[in-house]
Design an enzyme around this catalytic site. Structure first.
Site, PDB file in Angstrom:
ATOM      1  N   ASN A  67       8.386 -11.579  12.656  1.00 54.22           N
ATOM      2  CA  ASN A  67       7.200 -10.487  12.255  1.00 54.22           C
ATOM      3  C   ASN A  67       7.993  -9.273  12.262  1.00 54.22           C
ATOM      4  O   ASN A  67       7.523  -8.654  13.373  1.00 54.22           O
ATOM      5  CB  ASN A  67       6.347 -10.782  11.948  1.00 54.22           C
ATOM      6  CG  ASN A  67       5.868  -9.167  10.832  1.00 54.22           C
ATOM      7  OD1 ASN A  67       5.992  -8.687  11.184  1.00 54.22           O
ATOM      8  ND2 ASN A  67       4.247  -9.803  10.850  1.00 54.22           N
ATOM      9  N   ARG A  98       9.414 -12.284   7.957  1.00 50.94           N
ATOM     10  CA  ARG A  98       8.055 -11.780   6.828  1.00 50.94           C
ATOM     11  C   ARG A  98       9.437 -10.376   6.812  1.00 50.94           C
ATOM     12  O   ARG A  98       9.990 -10.142   7.336  1.00 50.94           O
ATOM     13  CB  ARG A  98       7.491 -10.883   7.601  1.00 50.94           C
ATOM     14  CG  ARG A  98       6.701  -9.937   6.752  1.00 50.94           C
ATOM     15  CD  ARG A  98       5.300  -9.798   7.087  1.00 50.94           C
ATOM     16  NE  ARG A  98       4.421  -8.564   6.492  1.00 50.94           N
ATOM     17  CZ  ARG A  98       4.492  -7.195   7.020  1.00 50.94           C
ATOM     18  NH1 ARG A  98       5.041  -6.882   8.030  1.00 50.94           N
ATOM     19  NH2 ARG A  98       3.527  -6.744   6.163  1.00 50.94           N
ATOM     20  N   HIS A 117       1.142  -6.344   0.990  1.00 44.17           N
ATOM     21  CA  HIS A 117       0.366  -7.393   1.911  1.00 44.17           C
ATOM     22  C   HIS A 117       0.441  -8.354   1.619  1.00 44.17           C
ATOM     23  O   HIS A 117      -0.962  -9.385   2.032  1.00 44.17           O
ATOM     24  CB  HIS A 117      -1.122  -6.249   2.579  1.00 44.17           C
ATOM     25  CG  HIS A 117      -1.217  -5.089   3.388  1.00 44.17           C
ATOM     26  ND1 HIS A 117      -1.616  -4.672   3.239  1.00 44.17           N
ATOM     27  CD2 HIS A 117      -0.019  -5.209   4.072  1.00 44.17           C
ATOM     28  CE1 HIS A 117      -1.202  -3.535   3.533  1.00 44.17           C
ATOM     29  NE2 HIS A 117      -0.546  -3.781   4.540  1.00 44.17           N
ATOM     30  N   ARG A 146      -1.672   7.348   5.890  1.00 44.73           N
ATOM     31  CA  ARG A 146      -1.505   7.230   4.491  1.00 44.73           C
ATOM     32  C   ARG A 146      -2.906   7.563   3.854  1.00 44.73           C
ATOM     33  O   ARG A 146      -3.533   7.494   4.084  1.00 44.73           O
ATOM     34  CB  ARG A 146      -0.618   6.020   4.071  1.00 44.73           C
ATOM     35  CG  ARG A 146       0.520   5.026   5.146  1.00 44.73           C
ATOM     36  CD  ARG A 146       1.092   3.914   4.926  1.00 44.73           C
ATOM     37  NE  ARG A 146       1.777   3.482   5.237  1.00 44.73           N
ATOM     38  CZ  ARG A 146       1.852   1.836   5.030  1.00 44.73           C
ATOM     39  NH1 ARG A 146       1.462   1.004   4.211  1.00 44.73           N
ATOM     40  NH2 ARG A 146       2.035   0.807   5.934  1.00 44.73           N
ATOM     41  N   GLU A 168      -1.341 -14.660   8.580  1.00 47.33           N
ATOM     42  CA  GLU A 168       0.413 -14.154   7.978  1.00 47.33           C
ATOM     43  C   GLU A 168       1.237 -15.133   8.988  1.00 47.33           C
ATOM     44  O   GLU A 168       1.623 -15.626   7.453  1.00 47.33           O
ATOM     45  CB  GLU A 168       1.127 -12.739   7.509  1.00 47.33           C
ATOM     46  CG  GLU A 168       0.492 -12.278   7.590  1.00 47.33           C
ATOM     47  CD  GLU A 168       0.622 -10.085   7.584  1.00 47.33           C
ATOM     48  OE1 GLU A 168       1.449  -9.666   6.928  1.00 47.33           O
ATOM     49  OE2 GLU A 168       1.182 -10.330   8.914  1.00 47.33           O
TER      50      GLU A 168
END
Length: 375
Positions: free
Chosen positions: A14, A64, A153, A219, A361
């Site tokens: 990742n 990923r 995601h 964000r 994940e």
């Protein structure tokens, strides 16, 4: 380290802009080793990867990759052609895609004979219906450019939605799997929701970029596009300043002075009123967006919380549940406050079952990588 049958060992990679997270999983998904390596614009030190592996050779590597565009709807065996196509998608994910490409290159240099599989955050959302992924823009724009709501995601949402369903069935939930309606709240520094029906993503909050949707750590989430145009007119802000502000100076940090939600919940910052407002805005956007997801599903059976905030912030979960009580959401206060790892936090008699699940994940990537190499 070779496994038998589908029980293959997997190196999960990742790659981010400042680090690369490595996790080595055994044939039964046991964690054999894990580390974070420092990375910069040049990638990371391949010798550190060799030290991490201690001479072990995984059966397959799962990477990923944030963006698969419209080309990659499933996990894909990586070859030169795939790498070239991923490079062409950098313009759609300029903050994330280059890091993934550097990770792919570095791991190939160290393990050139081991199959590598790209697993995409966008692919889970390729099942969105046209009504959910289409922006109401001029048709000429939609023909000329790859403009659509991609969602992100996806690896986390895929794992969490499946795992929540498994936990609920183990607890006796009797609902046709094809009709099961789940909303997953992936709440971390980045945050998004996903409406999952019968195991398929049917709506999500992130769109063309990961900037759309919920309020996040730094964000803004969704803002009026007219506001963006206003800020760009008359030299109020440059394009670079606007991008920096929306991506890195907004959200919880912009409103409350800290990107760490724990500071805002505790009110430890220099401006308690600003912290309280930031938390209120965060929860408001989260609650109204969960409600919107249930409209896409036609109801709600399961609610799942995952990610750093979703797993560890009982106050946020409690406030969300209180506001969603009209849907049948209710939490057991003791279970919610003491949740650690995978936990059923549903109050007795609640119509909607609510779970906290650890973000994994890596397990989703390992499953997808094994599936590809198994043919």
């Amino acid at each position: 380290m070779s496994g038998a049958g589908d029980g293959l060992s997997v190196l999960v990679v990742n790659a981010g802009s400042s680090s690369i997270k490595l996790r080595l999983l055994g044939p039964d998904d046991e964690v054999l080793a894990t580390t974070d390596l420092h990375a910069d614009r040049h990638g990371f030190d391949e010798d550190e990867l060799r030290v991490f592996l201690h001479g072990d050779r995984p059966d397959v590597v799962g990477h990923r990759v944030v963006h698969g565009g419209t080309q990659f709807t499933d996990p894909t065996l990586i070859d030169d052609e795939v790498v070239a196509e991923l490079g062409r998608l950098v313009e759609l994910a300029p903050l994330h895609q280059p890091a993934a490409l550097k990770g792919i290159e570095a791991v190939h240099d160290v393990l050139p004979d081991v199959a590598s599989v790209a697993c995409f955050d966008t692919s889970f959302h390729t099942t969105l219906p046209p009504a959910a992924f289409t922006y109401a823009l001029p048709r000429e724009w939609l023909r000329r450019w790859p403009i659509r709501r991609y969602g992100f995601h996806g690896l986390s949402h895929a794992y969490a939605s499946r795992h929540v369903a498994e936990l609920a069935r183990a607890d006796g939930l009797d609902v046709d799997p094809a009709a099961l309606r789940t909303v997953v709240c992936h709440l971390g520094a980045g945050a998004s929701l996903c409406a999952v029906k019968g195991g398929r993503s049917v709506d999500t909050t992130m769109g063309f970029t990961p900037l759309e949707g919920l309020v996040m750590a730094t964000r803004s989430g969704s803002v009026d596009p007219g506001l963006v145009l206003w800020l760009l007119r008359d030299d109020r802000l440059s394009l670079d300043d606007l991008e920096e502000g929306l991506e890195h100076e907004s959200g919880l940090l912009g409103l409350g002075g800290s990107k760490d939600l724990r500071d805002l919940v505790d009110g430890d910052g220099p401006d308690p009123q600003a912290a309280a407002l930031a938390l209120d805005v965060y929860v408001h956007r989260l609650v109204t967006s969960v409600a919107a997801m249930t409209a896409s599903l036609g109801g709600l059976d399961l609610l799942g919380f995952t990610g750093g905030v979703g797993e560890h912030d009982a106050v946020v979960r409690s406030r969300v549940a209180q506001r969603l009580a009209y849907l049948g959401v209710a939490l057991d206060a003791h279970r919610n406050d003491s949740a650690d790892g995978d936990t059923d936090v549903t109050a007795p008699g609640a119509a909607v079952r609510t779970y906290v699940v650890a973000a994994r994940e890596d397990l989703q990537i390992a499953q997808e990588a094994r599936r590809v190499v198994a043919g």
